[in-house]
Design an enzyme around this catalytic site. Structure first.
Site, mmCIF file in Angstrom:
data_model
loop_
_atom_site.group_PDB
_atom_site.id
_atom_site.type_symbol
_atom_site.label_atom_id
_atom_site.label_comp_id
_atom_site.label_asym_id
_atom_site.label_seq_id
_atom_site.Cartn_x
_atom_site.Cartn_y
_atom_site.Cartn_z
ATOM 1 N N ASN A 1 0.873 -1.190 0.000
ATOM 2 C CA ASN A 1 0.000 0.000 0.000
ATOM 3 C C ASN A 1 0.902 1.230 0.000
ATOM 4 O OD1 ASN A 1 -1.787 2.047 0.543
ATOM 5 N ND2 ASN A 1 -2.316 1.354 2.614
ATOM 6 N N LYS B 1 0.183 4.252 -0.279
ATOM 7 C CA LYS B 1 -0.430 5.458 0.306
ATOM 8 C C LYS B 1 -0.140 6.663 -0.606
ATOM 9 C CE LYS B 1 -0.215 3.253 4.749
ATOM 10 N NZ LYS B 1 -0.092 3.333 6.202
ATOM 11 N N HIS C 1 -9.469 1.140 5.025
ATOM 12 C CA HIS C 1 -8.190 1.341 5.717
ATOM 13 C C HIS C 1 -8.402 2.290 6.903
ATOM 14 C CE1 HIS C 1 -4.095 2.598 6.532
ATOM 15 N NE2 HIS C 1 -3.721 1.476 5.935
ATOM 16 N N GLU D 1 -6.792 4.716 7.897
ATOM 17 C CA GLU D 1 -6.601 6.141 7.594
ATOM 18 C C GLU D 1 -7.851 6.723 6.942
ATOM 19 O OE1 GLU D 1 -2.890 5.554 5.526
ATOM 20 O OE2 GLU D 1 -1.987 5.010 7.451
ATOM 21 N N GLU E 1 -5.212 -4.940 10.726
ATOM 22 C CA GLU E 1 -4.182 -3.928 10.928
ATOM 23 C C GLU E 1 -4.449 -3.184 12.226
ATOM 24 O OE1 GLU E 1 -2.309 -2.730 6.939
ATOM 25 O OE2 GLU E 1 -4.092 -1.526 7.166
ATOM 26 N N GLY F 1 2.578 2.388 10.829
ATOM 27 C CA GLY F 1 3.516 3.493 10.654
ATOM 28 C C GLY F 1 4.210 3.909 11.942
ATOM 29 N N SER G 1 3.552 -1.952 10.462
ATOM 30 C CA SER G 1 5.006 -2.028 10.661
ATOM 31 C C SER G 1 5.583 -3.408 10.360
ATOM 32 C CB SER G 1 5.383 -1.580 12.082
ATOM 33 O OG SER G 1 4.982 -0.239 12.282
HETATM 34 P P1 PGA Z 1 2.871 0.377 7.724
HETATM 35 O O1 PGA Z 1 1.400 0.547 7.102
HETATM 36 O O2 PGA Z 1 3.432 -0.906 7.156
HETATM 37 O O3 PGA Z 1 3.622 1.598 7.279
HETATM 38 O O4 PGA Z 1 2.715 0.300 9.202
HETATM 39 C C1 PGA Z 1 0.572 -0.567 6.879
HETATM 40 C C2 PGA Z 1 -0.739 -0.108 6.304
HETATM 41 O O5 PGA Z 1 -1.241 0.958 6.684
HETATM 42 O O6 PGA Z 1 -1.320 -0.791 5.439
#
Ligand code: PGA
Length: 253
Positions: free
Chosen positions: A9, A11, A98, A100, A170, A176, A216
């Protein structure tokens, strides 16, 4: 045997040139490695690069996914992208719900359900995200939160439709942040999700659904996460922006 999946992803990262370079690097590296036939690699770049990614994917091993889709079919929704548009560009997967989108765009489980419906109608496989925030985990509410998200987002589907869905667990506190769920924490919730599916659709369907871990996930921890019986791969954010790291994760099964 259900599919092992690693989805990147991106983003809101990379310019056009950088995207071109990253996809080319991923392609080159994919050619060098020997992946088992059961592993599916998916890249989910921003909307403007989907066509480029899709063109590249014709000659490579990866598939292309979008990061979001409109809950509406078509019409006066400025800035939105419909499932039919994605389908017309041969996009095969799409991330939905997601954290976010849920946090910054107030996306609800009901909207997630409508987006899933739009995608399935257009033969695009949804990658549906779920997961609790830190306060919910600290209050021991992670199971309730995930149960609600799965129930309200997915359980209106019939079994054949559900089989098209990929689920990504997640934990929001791990996205992140550099804080990864332990392999035990991941396995616990993944087994719980599979149990919910088994209760509603039966064991056979539950065994076929790929459940990915995200938050992460990186080359250093992917192997121990993917070694769990109910962890079928990963949805990768930060670590998918470098071809070497992404490929190291792809090879972590
Ligand atoms: P990250 O994000 O690997 O940077 O923690 C995962 C995601 O949001 O899909």
């Amino acid at each position: 045997m259900r599919k092992h999946i690693v989805a990147g992803n991106w983003k809101m990262n990379k310019t056009f040139e950088e995207a071109d370079e990253l996809i080319s690097n991923i392609m080159d590296k994919l050619e060098e490695v020997e992946l088992d036939r059961n592993t599916q690699v998916i890249i989910c770049p921003p909307f403007p690069y989907l066509e480029m990614a899709s063109d590249f994917s014709d000659d490579s091993y990866f598939m292309v996914g979008a990061q979001d889709v409109s809950e509406h079919e078509s019409g006066a929704y400025t800035g939105e992208i419909s499932a039919a548009m994605l389908a017309s560009m041969n996009i095969e997967y799409c991330i939905v719900g997601h954290s976010e989108r849920r946090a910054y765009h107030h996306e609800t489980d009901e909207q997630v359900a409508r987006k899933v419906d739009q995608l399935l109608k257009n033969e695009i496989r949804p990658i549906v995200c779920c997961g609790e925030v830190l306060e919910e985990r600290e209050a021991g509410k992670q199971f309730d939160v995930v149960r609600r998200q799965i129930n309200d987002g997915l359980f209106h589907l019939d079994a054949e439709q559900l089989k098209q869905v990929v689920i990504a667990y997640e934990p929001v506190w791990a996205i992140g942040t550099g804080k990864t769920a332990t392999p035990e924490q991941a396995q616990e919730i993944h087994a719980f999700i599979r149990g919910l599916i088994a209760e509603k659709y039966g064991d056979k369907v539950a065994k076929e659904i790929s459940i990915l871990y995200g938050g992460s996930c990186k080359p250093g921890n992917a192997k121990e996460l993917f070694a769990n019986p109910d962890v079928d791969g990963g949805l990768i954010g930060g670590a998918c922006l470098k071809a070497e790291d992404f490929l190291a994760i792809v090879q972590a099964f």
